[in-house]
Scaffold this motif. Structure first.
Motif, PDB file in Angstrom:
ATOM      1  N   LYS A   1       0.733  -1.077   0.029  1.00  0.00           N
ATOM      2  CA  LYS A   1      -0.029   0.097   0.058  1.00  0.00           C
ATOM      3  C   LYS A   1       1.010   1.230  -0.001  1.00  0.00           C
ATOM      4  O   LYS A   1       0.422   2.328  -0.576  1.00  0.00           O
ATOM      5  CB  LYS A   1      -0.916   0.000   1.273  1.00  0.00           C
ATOM      6  CG  LYS A   1      -2.046  -1.173   1.083  1.00  0.00           C
ATOM      7  CD  LYS A   1      -3.060  -1.029   2.406  1.00  0.00           C
ATOM      8  CE  LYS A   1      -3.720   0.185   2.516  1.00  0.00           C
ATOM      9  NZ  LYS A   1      -4.663   0.119   3.559  1.00  0.00           N
TER      10      LYS A   1
ATOM     11  N   GLY B   1      -5.385   6.170  -3.904  1.00  0.00           N
ATOM     12  CA  GLY B   1      -4.565   4.892  -3.239  1.00  0.00           C
ATOM     13  C   GLY B   1      -4.063   3.970  -4.601  1.00  0.00           C
ATOM     14  O   GLY B   1      -3.954   4.454  -5.613  1.00  0.00           O
TER      15      GLY B   1
ATOM     16  N   PHE C   1     -10.433  -1.912  -1.497  1.00  0.00           N
ATOM     17  CA  PHE C   1      -8.905  -2.694  -1.309  1.00  0.00           C
ATOM     18  C   PHE C   1      -9.075  -4.312  -1.085  1.00  0.00           C
ATOM     19  O   PHE C   1      -8.384  -5.014  -1.517  1.00  0.00           O
ATOM     20  CB  PHE C   1      -8.279  -2.037  -0.249  1.00  0.00           C
ATOM     21  CG  PHE C   1      -6.800  -2.366  -0.080  1.00  0.00           C
ATOM     22  CD1 PHE C   1      -5.999  -2.246  -1.064  1.00  0.00           C
ATOM     23  CD2 PHE C   1      -6.324  -3.271   0.817  1.00  0.00           C
ATOM     24  CE1 PHE C   1      -4.603  -2.664  -1.063  1.00  0.00           C
ATOM     25  CE2 PHE C   1      -5.235  -3.881   1.179  1.00  0.00           C
ATOM     26  CZ  PHE C   1      -4.111  -3.387   0.177  1.00  0.00           C
TER      27      PHE C   1
END
Length: 562
Positions: free
Chosen positions: A168, A222, A297
């Protein structure tokens, strides 16, 4: 298409040749052919026979015994063999979607032959191809025929020089420019260079690149994946703005060209964002079918889990080979005996059985787990490829992520220890290169590291379990999951209240007894870890400090779960 092996079960499983192993084989209490059919099924056995027969009769796949190839020749040969495999077309795209276990079988067979070839093929066809299929949409289907006919050759670029397990936090960026409807892929500094990417060193023309997605105004959405061309398919020269190179010789798997890449403001079309979990409109607005970032995610974890699930199977193949070698050697190597004139096979000695047979048992258990997990992952990816954006789908992604994060350490460490035990169990002969145990040990070693360091992955499984327990304790939330692997924790307080009551040793042979003991121990360690984490937070530690100070305690949970 590759030639197929015709005939029934007898043709698939001919009688074994007579030889020194015959004495042991004749004493078997079961029919080995019936067991093979039960465990594998006729379709898998037929594919295995087809693959091995084809490779055996093709001069390109002849092993050069006793001759160590230079690095360049080793990589050239691996690439030519990979190209030949795609020409042979053992499985079509339709076969792969319809029968996922045949895909696992193909990779296992290639690994038994040579893991450099197996991994090179896997990275191109499955890791790269699967990422596009499961993370992209209809606009990306154009890439799939090019993957199958080798117009393009792929790799999967997540890891960076400074970030491996913490995916991440990768620092490669993808800024969207609405004036040209392009993403600008950029490496901010050397530490953000993509690193340890298989196939990238010499041969890959395209990469699935993971980067932080930014929309106009500087908002970061992200980690997302993009298809990026890194080389000209005709010349293999780098594309403008791409610095790409080879990392050099490794401890093993040198037929795989591991490489690095840096991107200097490389522009790619908006459509090359793999948009299954999130997209950007031509005007620059970010859109996603998921309600929150955690769900998005969770759904994207299937792509990251694929490599880990594949490594579970790869490790088991390595252990199968090593145990087969060691057991056959032990059945024919005679040492000592009841009289000076009589020697017995070392397999008759209790110590040799104690060393090897547990690994044989582990193979059967892990093989079943590997196949089951592979099918669960296939279900997840088929859901992603459809229109399933439900909360269950996201939860399934998190559960498979947790299982893969525990399964990879379990399989790779078991194989690592097992191969070493097999090497030692073969005595001095086990040190000869020709028996392949050294190559198996070296080729298995990176399974403990790539796609996530084993110790770090276990922490992720532990965090998953502790988060379920925390929600249960604090808010009364039910503990359940799509695959039901954690459902037993719903009875957490009752399980902790159980006491061991088995009256005899024979009673312990009932599988329900060790299962009950296992459930109690998981609950006990979860409780102790949860209490340790809570105590750290109450003492003033922030979340990061509390987790770090509890790391050893929480790892005991995941060590047990694995």
């Amino acid at each position: 298409m590759a030639p197929t092996s015709e005939g029934g079960a007898e043709a698939l499983l001919p009688d074994l040749p007579k030889g020194p192993l015959q004495a042991y084989r004749s004493r078997a209490s079961f029919c080995w052919k019936e067991l093979a059919l039960f465990l594998e099924g006729e379709d898998v056995l037929r594919l295995k026979k087809t693959i091995f027969s084809t490779l055996e009769n093709d001069p390109l796949f002849a092993h050069s015994h006793g001759e160590e190839l230079c690095l360049e020749k080793c990589r050239e040969l691996s690439f030519l063999r990979c190209l030949r495999l795609l020409e042979l077309s053992f499985l079509s795209m339709e076969d792969m979607v319809a029968s996922p276990l045949l895909v696992q079988t193909l990779i296992a067979c290639l690994g038994m032959y040579d893991w450099s070839l197996g991994i090179k093929f896997l990275l191109h066809m499955l890791t790269f191809g699967s990422a596009i299929y499961s993370s992209g949409s209809k606009r990306h289907l154009k890439y799939l025929p090019k993957i199958f006919n080798m117009e393009i050759f792929g790799c999967f670029a997540v890891t960076e020089l400074s970030h491996g397990s913490n995916a991440k936090a990768v620092r490669t960026t993808a800024h969207y420019d609405p004036t040209t409807e392009e993403f600008i892929i950029h490496t901010p500094d050397f530490e953000a260079a993509k690193f340890w990417v298989g196939n990238m060193g010499k041969t890959a023309t395209h990469a699935v690149v993971f980067a932080q997605l930014y929309t106009p105004g500087g908002q970061c959405h992200g980690l997302h994946s993009f298809v990026v061309q890194i080389r000209d398919p005709k010349t293999l020269l780098p594309m403008p703005g791409v610095m790409v190179g080879d990392m050099g010789k490794k401890l093993g798997l040198n037929g795989v060209d591991s490489g690095f890449a840096m991107f200097h403001k490389v522009r790619i079309p908006r459509q090359d964002l793999l948009n299954r979990t999130g997209d950007v409109t031509p005007e620059g607005t970010y859109v996603t079918p998921f309600k929150d970032d955690k769900q998005r995610f969770g759904a994207s974890l299937g792509t990251l889990s694929f490599g880990r699930v594949a490594i579970v199977g790869m490790s088991i193949v390595n252990l199968k080979l090593a145990v087969s070698i060691a057991l056959r050697f032990s059945a024919t190597r005679c040492q000592f005996g009841p009289t000076d004139g009589e020697e017995v096979p070392v397999l008759e000695y209790q110590m040799q059985q104690w060393r090897l047979l547990p690994y044989l048992a582990a193979i059967y258990a892990l093989d079943h787990f590997s196949k089951s997990l592979f099918l669960d992952l296939a279900e997840l990816q088929q859901g992603l490829a459809g229109t399933d954006h439900s909360a269950r789908q996201a939860e399934l992604g998190r559960e498979i992520h947790a299982l893969a994060s525990a399964g990879k350490p379990l399989a790779s460490w078991t194989a690592q220890r097992g191969i070493q035990e097999c090497r030692e169990a073969c005595g001095g002969h086990g040190y000869l290169a020709v028996n392949r145990l050294g190559d198996l040990r070296n080729d298995n070693d990176p399974n403990c590291t790539y796609e996530g360091d084993n110790n770090v992955l276990l922490q992720q499984t532990s965090s998953y379990l502790l988060s379920l327990l925390a929600r249960h304790v604090q808010g009364g939330a039910r503990i359940e999951s799509p695959l039901r692997t954690v459902d037993f924790l719903e009875a957490y307080p009752d399980i902790l209240g159980r006491r061991f009551t088995c009256p005899s040793v024979d009673g312990c042979l009932d599988s329900a007894v060790p299962l009950a003991a296992y459930e109690w121990l998981v609950c006990y360690l979860l409780r102790e870890s949860h209490q340790k984490l809570t105590q750290e937070k109450r003492s003033g530690s922030n979340d990061f400090e509390a987790r770090n100070n509890s790391q050893v305690a929480t790892s005991l949970v995941s060590e047990l779960v694995k």
